[in-house]
Design a protein around this motif. Structure first.
Motif, short mmCIF file in Angstrom:
data_model
loop_
_atom_site.label_atom_id
_atom_site.label_comp_id
_atom_site.label_asym_id
_atom_site.label_seq_id
_atom_site.Cartn_x
_atom_site.Cartn_y
_atom_site.Cartn_z
N GLN A 1 0.46 5.34 1.54
CA GLN A 1 -0.06 6.28 2.36
C GLN A 1 0.51 7.02 2.16
O GLN A 1 2.19 7.42 2.59
CB GLN A 1 -0.24 5.44 3.64
CG GLN A 1 -0.86 6.45 4.34
CD GLN A 1 -1.28 6.54 5.64
OE1 GLN A 1 -0.36 5.43 6.33
NE2 GLN A 1 -2.12 6.41 6.78
N ARG B 1 -2.76 -11.00 -7.19
CA ARG B 1 -3.97 -11.82 -7.33
C ARG B 1 -4.46 -10.24 -7.71
O ARG B 1 -5.88 -9.87 -7.74
CB ARG B 1 -4.00 -12.79 -6.03
CG ARG B 1 -5.64 -13.07 -6.08
CD ARG B 1 -5.70 -14.38 -4.67
NE ARG B 1 -5.30 -13.95 -3.29
CZ ARG B 1 -5.25 -14.68 -2.62
NH1 ARG B 1 -5.81 -15.82 -2.60
NH2 ARG B 1 -6.17 -13.76 -1.36
N LEU C 1 3.73 1.29 2.83
CA LEU C 1 2.99 -0.24 3.84
C LEU C 1 3.28 -1.62 3.56
O LEU C 1 2.35 -1.64 2.25
CB LEU C 1 2.02 0.35 4.38
CG LEU C 1 1.79 1.71 5.72
CD1 LEU C 1 0.09 1.95 5.59
CD2 LEU C 1 2.39 1.21 6.75
N TYR D 1 1.16 -1.31 -0.03
CA TYR D 1 0.36 0.07 0.08
C TYR D 1 0.77 1.43 -0.02
O TYR D 1 2.05 1.39 0.32
CB TYR D 1 -0.67 0.02 0.63
CG TYR D 1 -1.50 -0.98 0.96
CD1 TYR D 1 -1.50 -2.15 1.98
CD2 TYR D 1 -3.39 -0.82 1.08
CE1 TYR D 1 -2.30 -2.95 1.74
CE2 TYR D 1 -3.93 -2.41 1.20
CZ TYR D 1 -3.51 -3.40 1.43
OH TYR D 1 -4.32 -4.30 1.77
N GLY E 1 -3.55 -2.41 -8.15
CA GLY E 1 -4.52 -1.04 -7.78
C GLY E 1 -4.23 -0.59 -9.16
O GLY E 1 -3.80 -0.77 -10.03
N ASN E 2 -4.77 0.98 -9.10
CA ASN E 2 -4.81 1.91 -10.43
C ASN E 2 -3.15 3.12 -9.78
O ASN E 2 -3.36 3.72 -10.07
CB ASN E 2 -5.49 3.01 -9.82
CG ASN E 2 -7.72 2.02 -10.15
OD1 ASN E 2 -6.90 1.36 -11.20
ND2 ASN E 2 -8.10 2.84 -9.63
N GLN F 1 -3.70 10.70 3.64
CA GLN F 1 -4.46 9.61 3.09
C GLN F 1 -4.85 8.80 3.77
O GLN F 1 -3.85 8.53 3.83
CB GLN F 1 -4.44 10.12 1.17
CG GLN F 1 -4.48 11.27 1.16
CD GLN F 1 -5.53 11.11 0.04
OE1 GLN F 1 -6.36 11.32 0.07
NE2 GLN F 1 -5.92 13.14 0.68
N GLY F 2 -5.86 7.58 3.49
CA GLY F 2 -5.39 6.62 3.35
C GLY F 2 -4.78 5.72 2.78
O GLY F 2 -4.05 6.35 1.39
N PRO F 3 -4.09 4.43 3.76
CA PRO F 3 -3.41 3.82 2.55
C PRO F 3 -4.23 3.66 0.88
O PRO F 3 -5.51 3.12 0.89
CB PRO F 3 -3.39 2.53 3.13
CG PRO F 3 -3.64 2.72 4.84
CD PRO F 3 -4.64 4.36 4.17
N PHE G 1 -4.26 0.77 -1.95
CA PHE G 1 -3.57 -0.32 -2.31
C PHE G 1 -3.34 -0.42 -3.61
O PHE G 1 -3.07 0.26 -4.94
CB PHE G 1 -5.12 -1.26 -2.86
CG PHE G 1 -4.75 -2.80 -3.21
CD1 PHE G 1 -5.18 -3.35 -5.18
CD2 PHE G 1 -4.16 -3.86 -2.11
CE1 PHE G 1 -4.91 -4.41 -5.40
CE2 PHE G 1 -3.90 -5.38 -3.23
CZ PHE G 1 -4.45 -5.17 -4.19
#
Lengths: 113, 113
Positions: free
Chosen positions: A37, A55, A90, A35, A58-59, A41-43, A45
């Protein structure tokens, strides 16, 4: 028992450089997620790996890549660094990728100048 | 596009009272919702989760409520303790083959003695 470990703790790079961040999961865990961060902001992905296979993604641009090794540790690589890549990165591990059982490391603070 | 929103950046409550943290989401395809707690200089820690087929999940002092029609969930902490002071993140993901976990921006909870 050791938790999720990440290295390095901090690092400073300049624009255009490449960086490799490392993550060691909890013993027995086969899945690692990454992740980003950004401050305030939030983490966000980036990737999930399970049994050495990607698997989820993210963007994020192709400058971001990762891999998982046979011992389930993982590397996150970022090429052609931009100022906007400055963030806390993270890593989290779980036995089989379940977010309910996901344990985070303390993160790597990347500063791009 | 912020699919998970925490509109209150901060919340302050007195010790012993109830803390209510709110979260809204826009993606009706989310199947699972989670709350994480984060202390400074540490990675997030999983707190509690709820499946979209339920409307309430309780674990000790922590209860999560889900209102699917309103696309809203809340975390109740009763009674609040000074040690609960942290940033709380709401997160969500779809089941099946999509492993992307989406976080909100977080709410800083301060519990005053």
């Amino acid at each position: 028992d050791a938790g999720v470990t990440q290295s390095p703790t901090h690092l400073i790079k300049t624009r255009g450089q490449h960086v490799t961040l490392r993550c060691s999961p909890i013993s027995g865990h086969k899945s690692v997620s990454w992740y980003q961060q950004v401050l305030g902001q939030g983490p966000q992905f980036i990737f999930q790996y399970y049994e050495k296979e990607e698997r989820g993604r993210g963007n994020f641009p192709d400058r971001f890549s990762a891999r998982q090794f046979p011992n389930y540790s993982s590397e996150l690589n970022v090429n052609a660094l931009l100022l906007g890549d400055s963030a806390l990165y993270l890593c989290a591990s779980s036995f089989a990728g379940s977010y309910n059982e996901q344990f985070f490391g303390p993160g790597t603070r990347l500063t791009v100048l | 596009d912020q699919q998970v929103k925490q509109n209150s950046p901060s919340l302050s409550v007195q010790e012993g009272r109830i803390s209510i943290l709110n979260c809204d989401y826009t993606n009706s395809m989310f199947d699972y919702f989670l709350w994480y707690k984060k202390y400074p200089a540490e990675g997030p820690t999983f707190l509690i989760s709820i499946s979209s087929i339920k409307d309430k999940n309780e674990d000790g002092r922590f209860t999560v409520f889900l209102n699917k029609s309103a696309k809203h969930l809340s975390l109740h902490i009763v009674p609040s303790q000074p040690g609960d002071s942290a940033v709380y993140f709401c997160a969500a993901y779809r089941g099946g083959s999509n492993y992307k976990l989406t976080f909100g921006k977080g709410t800083l909870l301060t519990v005053n003695p």
